[in-house]
Design an enzyme around this catalytic site. Sequence first.
Site, PDB file in Angstrom:
ATOM      1  N   GLU A 191      19.795  70.326-119.959  1.00 39.50           N
ATOM      2  CA  GLU A 191      18.446  70.677-119.512  1.00 39.50           C
ATOM      3  C   GLU A 191      18.238  70.446-118.021  1.00 39.50           C
ATOM      4  O   GLU A 191      17.380  71.070-117.417  1.00 39.50           O
ATOM      5  CB  GLU A 191      17.404  69.879-120.308  1.00 39.50           C
ATOM      6  CG  GLU A 191      15.986  70.368-120.107  1.00 39.50           C
ATOM      7  CD  GLU A 191      15.075  70.012-121.257  1.00 39.50           C
ATOM      8  OE1 GLU A 191      13.889  69.767-120.984  1.00 39.50           O
ATOM      9  OE2 GLU A 191      15.525  69.975-122.409  1.00 39.50           O
ATOM     10  N   ASP A 210      13.937  67.449-128.662  1.00 49.52           N
ATOM     11  CA  ASP A 210      12.576  67.531-129.160  1.00 49.52           C
ATOM     12  C   ASP A 210      12.253  69.012-129.330  1.00 49.52           C
ATOM     13  O   ASP A 210      13.110  69.867-129.145  1.00 49.52           O
ATOM     14  CB  ASP A 210      11.588  66.841-128.213  1.00 49.52           C
ATOM     15  CG  ASP A 210      11.652  67.398-126.792  1.00 49.52           C
ATOM     16  OD1 ASP A 210      12.305  68.436-126.571  1.00 49.52           O
ATOM     17  OD2 ASP A 210      11.055  66.787-125.888  1.00 49.52           O
ATOM     18  N   TYR A 246      16.100  58.396-124.271  1.00 57.44           N
ATOM     19  CA  TYR A 246      15.147  59.508-124.118  1.00 57.44           C
ATOM     20  C   TYR A 246      13.718  58.993-124.236  1.00 57.44           C
ATOM     21  O   TYR A 246      13.365  58.329-125.218  1.00 57.44           O
ATOM     22  CB  TYR A 246      15.423  60.558-125.194  1.00 57.44           C
ATOM     23  CG  TYR A 246      14.690  61.845-124.976  1.00 57.44           C
ATOM     24  CD1 TYR A 246      14.857  62.569-123.796  1.00 57.44           C
ATOM     25  CD2 TYR A 246      13.833  62.350-125.938  1.00 57.44           C
ATOM     26  CE1 TYR A 246      14.177  63.761-123.584  1.00 57.44           C
ATOM     27  CE2 TYR A 246      13.161  63.543-125.748  1.00 57.44           C
ATOM     28  CZ  TYR A 246      13.330  64.241-124.562  1.00 57.44           C
ATOM     29  OH  TYR A 246      12.661  65.419-124.360  1.00 57.44           O
ATOM     30  N   ASP A 280      17.287  68.617-124.394  1.00 62.67           N
ATOM     31  CA  ASP A 280      16.594  67.442-124.921  1.00 62.67           C
ATOM     32  C   ASP A 280      16.253  67.646-126.390  1.00 62.67           C
ATOM     33  O   ASP A 280      15.861  68.746-126.804  1.00 62.67           O
ATOM     34  CB  ASP A 280      15.317  67.170-124.127  1.00 62.67           C
ATOM     35  CG  ASP A 280      15.629  66.700-122.710  1.00 62.67           C
ATOM     36  OD1 ASP A 280      16.801  66.369-122.439  1.00 62.67           O
ATOM     37  OD2 ASP A 280      14.699  66.657-121.882  1.00 62.67           O
TER      38      ASP A 280
END
Length: 865
Positions: A11, A117, A330, A115
């Site tokens: 990312e 999520d 994270y 990431d």
Amino acid sequence: MAHSKVLMVAEKPSIALSIATALSHGRMYTRRGSTEVHEFDGMFLGSPANFKVTSVIGHVFSVDFPAKYQDWTATDPTDLFQAPIVKTESNPKAHIPRHLSQEARGCSHLVLWLDCDREGENICFEVIECTEFVVHDTRRKVHRARFSSVTEKDILKAMDNLVAPNKDEALAVDARQEIDLKVGVAFTRFQTSYFQGKYGNLDARVISYGPCQTPTLGFCVQRYLQITTFKPEKFWIVRPYILQGGYDLQLDWERGKLFDSEVAAMFQKLVMDDGFVKVTDMSEKQESKTRPSGLNTVNLLKVASSALGLGPQMAMQIAERLYTQGFISYPRTESTSYPLSFDFKGALGPLVKDPTCGPYVQQLLNSGHLKARQGTDAGDHPPITPMRLATEDMLGGDAWKLYQYICQHFIGTVSADCKYARTMVDFSVGGESFHCVGLRVIVKGFTAVMPWLAVNEKSLPQFSKGDKIKISKVELYEGYTTAPDYLSESELISLMEKHGIGTDASISVHINNICERNYVQVQGGRRLVPTELGICLIRGYQCIDPDLCLPDIRSFIEHQITLVAKGQADHSRVVHHVLLQFKQKYGYFVKQIENMDALFEAQFSPLADSGRVLSRCGKCLRYMKYISTQPSRLFCGTCEEVYYVPQRGAVKLYKELECPLDNFQLLLFSMAGPEGKTFPFCPYCYNNPPFEGIDTLFSAVKTGNSTTPGKGAGMPCFLCPHPTCRHSLISQGVCACPECHGTLVLDPVSAPKWRLSCNLCNCLVSLPHGAHRISTTKDRCPECDSTIIEVDFNKKTSPLKDGNTLHAGCILCDELLHSLIEMKHGKSFFRHRGGRGRGRGGRGGHRGRGRRGKTEDPKMSFRDF
């Protein structure tokens, strides 16, 4: 056997570097691209492979409306609820889609390191689209890496446990983006146009609405209304004092407060007449203060605001930087519970060397008690955890404070509970009951490393049941009930979490938005005080449709989106259902807007009473007023028209010159600072681009997004292709910009420090300083087609021989002029409008230049600057 080719995409560039370093053991080759590409050889799924590791820069695409819906005056906001949406490049200058497409050629595997999520999952599918891979394709396979930190251990573990990307979570993000865009822009455009067309001192560029932003503001205004409507009441408390064993003790009354002075005075007299207190009971019991559970995002933001003085947006940015640098795990997580397999010993190990907490950590490791308190497992990431040791010199300032707290909290989660003894002594006097409490710490536990949570010890003298002690004095304390304080950021975050407003990834953004929109101001103690504008908005919604500012409707939307993420609801049906509800609410809101307008009339000044006279209107030939509050604009009281002007700079009359198209007087805009751009513009053309296609090409350049106010494109003279006007791009443009698709234009008022500036980016080119005059001519260079400029040098400093001062030539091909110019960077007018707008403007600018668009000519590369 041929090696397979594996493309890995992270990312952020820093995470790509960490992944490549861990997998290659530092033996890799790095080359430049839109983002860096790290190459190395290794094993993948048991076979030899060539690896390429690169990254995006956050989201590859942004959601917006097509160009035909960008013009505020040409589009009814109601139509936006059914309008199509398009995805445009989030970072046009970076060319990420092209970069990914090129790197994916010949690759048989794509490994997604975004990431872990929902947003990261959404970016996964953006990357898949750019690389032209297909999920479940047996020839070119897509893999998803799941990790919680960028340590070598976690990276290698993720590499051994690759899974498939989750399409449902990506669709949930698509649903939220479309709903927020359409609802927010529709309400925002209507509100902004309606109120900024009537009032001059609103001091807000946009009067925005957001399904999350507005309920967030609602909490702040609700507390404000509680404060302003609060009526203090007088109360009395009877407080006897005794002297015992060298202690001067105040006893607490069981009745607490009384709101009748005569009754309170009666009880005071009863106690005074008795004169002695009797010990009626004594008790001691052991109690515990429970250690904290794991640290999640919401709790981190609350502590950062209440204890560290960091706003949520700043705290989140710092936490993300600590994560990408490998110092913490994270930082976006809802979980407060660690998995059973979590390696606490491994996480604590590096902290042994910490000069402050190290000895305590060593004691924990020696004791073997390394079990964290059970919390909530949201199924996303483990709680936020320190991953490696840092020092204040390495991080500095706010980053060190946040990192230090994360370390202390983590150590606290695996520490023992704090244990203390509570001693209660009950007294009786004059028929009334009193007591006093003592506290004694037995085991400090986690408070040894989190001292701000320590139990405040209070010692008591020795008492025996039945003791009678003389009262030294009896005070009748008089006080007033107090109103609650304004909401702190920490309290607001708790309310947002409780009511489902926003996510761990967006809570800080919503709070930042209401501050930037001038709806609230952050004051001492990081408390949020609503402005008159914020108060009027919420009270207006309450008058028309309270649902618009209550958290219930957003909680419902979040519930529906969560169903999409779990694969239990159809993405398109959820979007259609929610938008249909808001469209009905929007229609009713428009019909009832007078109810909100009455509140605005009481607080804000009409446009006709605001501003100062500046320039003449081209329609009625009467003078218009310049209103400097945000957004800056001109108002013609005769025509009742509003004309927006460039923002964040100074505006003045430009030599009383007129636009040849509409007779409006030209104005001169100057950005702040010595390197700020200066350019003329016509107020009418700026809001209503006169040439076909210009409004489409440059609309985003002016606005930056679909919610920024304005009637059209925002076309200053240096974008105007008028063939004969001496202020237009055709007359003042010199050559192509070396850094973008724009054109270098002569700054008409830059003397004596003459310069060219790009009409799209922040590129500046210094021309010979001290010249009496520099002007463009109608002639073009035969070699590169640039405009020939004419320079009238100062006689004393002229580089010309034989006393000549006049010289004409091309700044690229003429050796003399080329040797006298210098390229540098200054403030960009368009940079303030956001990345997306700037990119579109760049492409449009290239087409608008006509013959000056020959960027392929090597002489126009500015290679020698």
